[in-house]
Scaffold this motif. Structure first.
Motif, PDB file in Angstrom:
ATOM      1  N   VAL A 137       0.849  -1.196   0.000  1.00  0.00           N
ATOM      2  CA  VAL A 137       0.000   0.000   0.000  1.00  0.00           C
ATOM      3  C   VAL A 137       0.879   1.238   0.000  1.00  0.00           C
ATOM      4  CG1 VAL A 137      -1.958  -1.097   1.149  1.00  0.00           C
ATOM      5  CG2 VAL A 137      -0.204   0.015   2.526  1.00  0.00           C
ATOM      6  N   THR A 138       0.346   2.286  -0.586  1.00  0.00           N
ATOM      7  CA  THR A 138       1.041   3.570  -0.632  1.00  0.00           C
ATOM      8  C   THR A 138       0.186   4.594   0.102  1.00  0.00           C
ATOM      9  OG1 THR A 138       1.986   2.974  -2.773  1.00  0.00           O
ATOM     10  CG2 THR A 138       2.051   5.309  -2.174  1.00  0.00           C
ATOM     11  N   TYR A 139       0.841   5.434   0.888  1.00  0.00           N
ATOM     12  CA  TYR A 139       0.157   6.481   1.650  1.00  0.00           C
ATOM     13  C   TYR A 139       1.047   7.717   1.686  1.00  0.00           C
ATOM     14  CZ  TYR A 139       3.337   5.185   5.447  1.00  0.00           C
ATOM     15  OH  TYR A 139       4.451   4.924   6.194  1.00  0.00           O
ATOM     16  N   LEU A 140       0.492   8.829   2.114  1.00  0.00           N
ATOM     17  CA  LEU A 140       1.268  10.056   2.261  1.00  0.00           C
ATOM     18  C   LEU A 140       1.721  10.186   3.708  1.00  0.00           C
ATOM     19  CD1 LEU A 140      -0.902  12.594   0.197  1.00  0.00           C
ATOM     20  CD2 LEU A 140       1.162  11.406  -0.529  1.00  0.00           C
ATOM     21  N   ASN A 141       3.038  10.381   3.883  1.00  0.00           N
ATOM     22  CA  ASN A 141       3.543  10.551   5.247  1.00  0.00           C
ATOM     23  C   ASN A 141       3.338  12.004   5.699  1.00  0.00           C
ATOM     24  OD1 ASN A 141       5.582  12.027   4.014  1.00  0.00           O
ATOM     25  ND2 ASN A 141       7.195  10.529   4.421  1.00  0.00           N
ATOM     26  N   GLU A 142       3.902  12.351   6.869  1.00  0.00           N
ATOM     27  CA  GLU A 142       3.710  13.695   7.421  1.00  0.00           C
ATOM     28  C   GLU A 142       4.308  14.789   6.549  1.00  0.00           C
ATOM     29  OE1 GLU A 142       5.320  13.441  11.352  1.00  0.00           O
ATOM     30  OE2 GLU A 142       3.665  12.195  12.068  1.00  0.00           O
ATOM     31  N   GLU A 143       5.327  14.449   5.757  1.00  0.00           N
ATOM     32  CA  GLU A 143       5.954  15.418   4.849  1.00  0.00           C
ATOM     33  C   GLU A 143       5.261  15.419   3.486  1.00  0.00           C
ATOM     34  OE1 GLU A 143       8.050  13.037   6.499  1.00  0.00           O
ATOM     35  OE2 GLU A 143       8.292  14.489   8.123  1.00  0.00           O
ATOM     36  N   HIS A 144       4.125  14.742   3.383  1.00  0.00           N
ATOM     37  CA  HIS A 144       3.330  14.630   2.157  1.00  0.00           C
ATOM     38  C   HIS A 144       4.092  13.933   1.032  1.00  0.00           C
ATOM     39  CE1 HIS A 144       0.097  16.950   3.890  1.00  0.00           C
ATOM     40  NE2 HIS A 144       0.987  17.844   4.298  1.00  0.00           N
TER      41      HIS A 144
ATOM     42  N   VAL B 288       1.302  -4.680   3.845  1.00  0.00           N
ATOM     43  CA  VAL B 288       0.405  -4.834   4.983  1.00  0.00           C
ATOM     44  C   VAL B 288       0.773  -6.130   5.686  1.00  0.00           C
ATOM     45  CG1 VAL B 288      -1.993  -5.130   5.722  1.00  0.00           C
ATOM     46  CG2 VAL B 288      -1.456  -3.547   3.863  1.00  0.00           C
ATOM     47  N   ASP B 289       1.123  -6.018   6.966  1.00  0.00           N
ATOM     48  CA  ASP B 289       1.526  -7.173   7.756  1.00  0.00           C
ATOM     49  C   ASP B 289       0.331  -7.830   8.433  1.00  0.00           C
ATOM     50  OD1 ASP B 289       3.539  -8.873   8.975  1.00  0.00           O
ATOM     51  OD2 ASP B 289       3.078  -7.820  10.840  1.00  0.00           O
ATOM     52  N   SER B 290      -0.603  -6.998   8.932  1.00  0.00           N
ATOM     53  CA  SER B 290      -1.797  -7.524   9.592  1.00  0.00           C
ATOM     54  C   SER B 290      -2.892  -6.467   9.559  1.00  0.00           C
ATOM     55  CB  SER B 290      -1.498  -7.928  11.039  1.00  0.00           C
ATOM     56  OG  SER B 290      -1.137  -6.794  11.797  1.00  0.00           O
ATOM     57  N   VAL B 291      -4.100  -6.920   9.884  1.00  0.00           N
ATOM     58  CA  VAL B 291      -5.267  -6.044   9.915  1.00  0.00           C
ATOM     59  C   VAL B 291      -5.950  -6.252  11.260  1.00  0.00           C
ATOM     60  CG1 VAL B 291      -7.459  -5.459   8.796  1.00  0.00           C
ATOM     61  CG2 VAL B 291      -5.552  -6.300   7.423  1.00  0.00           C
TER      62      VAL B 291
ATOM     63  N   LYS C 211     -13.747   0.017  13.668  1.00  0.00           N
ATOM     64  CA  LYS C 211     -12.769   0.626  12.774  1.00  0.00           C
ATOM     65  C   LYS C 211     -11.725  -0.403  12.365  1.00  0.00           C
ATOM     66  CE  LYS C 211     -13.423   5.214  14.569  1.00  0.00           C
ATOM     67  NZ  LYS C 211     -12.839   6.477  14.931  1.00  0.00           N
ATOM     68  N   THR C 212     -11.302  -0.316  11.119  1.00  0.00           N
ATOM     69  CA  THR C 212     -10.310  -1.219  10.571  1.00  0.00           C
ATOM     70  C   THR C 212      -8.966  -0.502  10.522  1.00  0.00           C
ATOM     71  OG1 THR C 212     -12.011  -2.229   9.204  1.00  0.00           O
ATOM     72  CG2 THR C 212      -9.729  -2.660   8.586  1.00  0.00           C
ATOM     73  N   SER C 213      -7.914  -1.162  11.003  1.00  0.00           N
ATOM     74  CA  SER C 213      -6.565  -0.604  10.960  1.00  0.00           C
ATOM     75  C   SER C 213      -5.644  -1.565  10.227  1.00  0.00           C
ATOM     76  CB  SER C 213      -6.031  -0.384  12.379  1.00  0.00           C
ATOM     77  OG  SER C 213      -6.832   0.533  13.073  1.00  0.00           O
ATOM     78  N   PHE C 214      -4.768  -0.999   9.397  1.00  0.00           N
ATOM     79  CA  PHE C 214      -3.816  -1.781   8.629  1.00  0.00           C
ATOM     80  C   PHE C 214      -2.430  -1.560   9.229  1.00  0.00           C
ATOM     81  CE2 PHE C 214      -7.401  -0.793   5.936  1.00  0.00           C
ATOM     82  CZ  PHE C 214      -7.689  -2.022   5.359  1.00  0.00           C
ATOM     83  N   HIS C 215      -1.798  -2.639   9.683  1.00  0.00           N
ATOM     84  CA  HIS C 215      -0.477  -2.576  10.292  1.00  0.00           C
ATOM     85  C   HIS C 215       0.549  -2.923   9.217  1.00  0.00           C
ATOM     86  CE1 HIS C 215      -2.265  -2.593  14.407  1.00  0.00           C
ATOM     87  NE2 HIS C 215      -3.254  -3.130  13.713  1.00  0.00           N
TER      88      HIS C 215
ATOM     89  N   ALA D 161       8.916   1.615  11.146  1.00  0.00           N
ATOM     90  CA  ALA D 161       8.176   2.494  12.057  1.00  0.00           C
ATOM     91  C   ALA D 161       6.924   1.828  12.626  1.00  0.00           C
ATOM     92  CB  ALA D 161       7.787   3.781  11.331  1.00  0.00           C
ATOM     93  N   ASN D 162       6.624   0.595  12.192  1.00  0.00           N
ATOM     94  CA  ASN D 162       5.394  -0.095  12.617  1.00  0.00           C
ATOM     95  C   ASN D 162       4.163   0.791  12.385  1.00  0.00           C
ATOM     96  OD1 ASN D 162       6.697  -2.485  13.488  1.00  0.00           O
ATOM     97  ND2 ASN D 162       7.246  -1.485  15.412  1.00  0.00           N
ATOM     98  N   THR D 163       4.063   1.301  11.184  1.00  0.00           N
ATOM     99  CA  THR D 163       3.002   2.232  10.818  1.00  0.00           C
ATOM    100  C   THR D 163       1.639   1.557  10.845  1.00  0.00           C
ATOM    101  OG1 THR D 163       4.581   3.344   9.377  1.00  0.00           O
ATOM    102  CG2 THR D 163       2.245   3.862   9.027  1.00  0.00           C
ATOM    103  N   ILE D 164       0.647   2.285  11.353  1.00  0.00           N
ATOM    104  CA  ILE D 164      -0.735   1.814  11.359  1.00  0.00           C
ATOM    105  C   ILE D 164      -1.563   2.838  10.587  1.00  0.00           C
ATOM    106  CG2 ILE D 164      -2.737   1.249  12.766  1.00  0.00           C
ATOM    107  CD1 ILE D 164      -0.782   0.534  15.032  1.00  0.00           C
TER     108      ILE D 164
END
Length: 135
Positions: free
Chosen positions: A89-96, A103-106, A112-116, A121-124
């Motif tokens: 998956v691709t997302y925008l970080n804090e610096e855009h 995706v390691d787990s859901v 609410k659904t969270s993607f780990h 950084a263990n981003t969620i």
């Protein structure tokens, strides 16, 4: 005779009453309990008309069907989210900036659904943060 003050009425000892009910939502069990209570406490000389009883049973049946549909939709959403495991998956970080990770787990919590993500950084992420999905 002396006047006395009831100490339980003093402001310093006042405790706000807390609601003892569970939630504000009524479910099918609550509806059925209300219907049974109504039938038990009805006036024998003026009982519930057949048409009223049938209408209430139809409402109960509709409520049960909607509950079943809602449960099926929730299970379907969980299955679809689970299929994201292993996808990139691709997302925008804090610096855009666009950042990609697998995706390691859901997880599912409070509706609410969270993607780990499998990154350092263990981003969620929530689904609204994801801008691209790839193999």
């Amino acid at each position: 005779m002396a006047n006395t003050i009831d100490t339980s009425l003093l402001l310093s000892t006042y405790k706000e009453a807390k609601s003892k009910t569970g939630s504000n939502d009524l479910g099918k069990d609550d509806f059925l309990k209300l219907l049974i209570t109504q039938l038990q406490n009805q006036d024998p000389t003026n009982s519930l008309k057949d048409t009223d009883f049938i209408a209430q049973m139809a409402n109960f049946s509709s409520l049960e069907q909607m509950t079943n549909i809602n449960n099926a939709i929730e299970k379907s959403a969980m299955m679809q989210a689970g299929m994201m495991i292993g996808k990139k998956v691709t997302y925008l970080n804090e610096e855009h900036e666009e950042v990609s990770a697998a995706v390691d787990s859901v997880s599912f919590k409070n509706g609410k659904t969270s993607f780990h993500l499998d990154d350092t950084a263990n981003t969620i992420l929530s689904s609204s943060q994801i801008i691209k999905i790839s193999q």
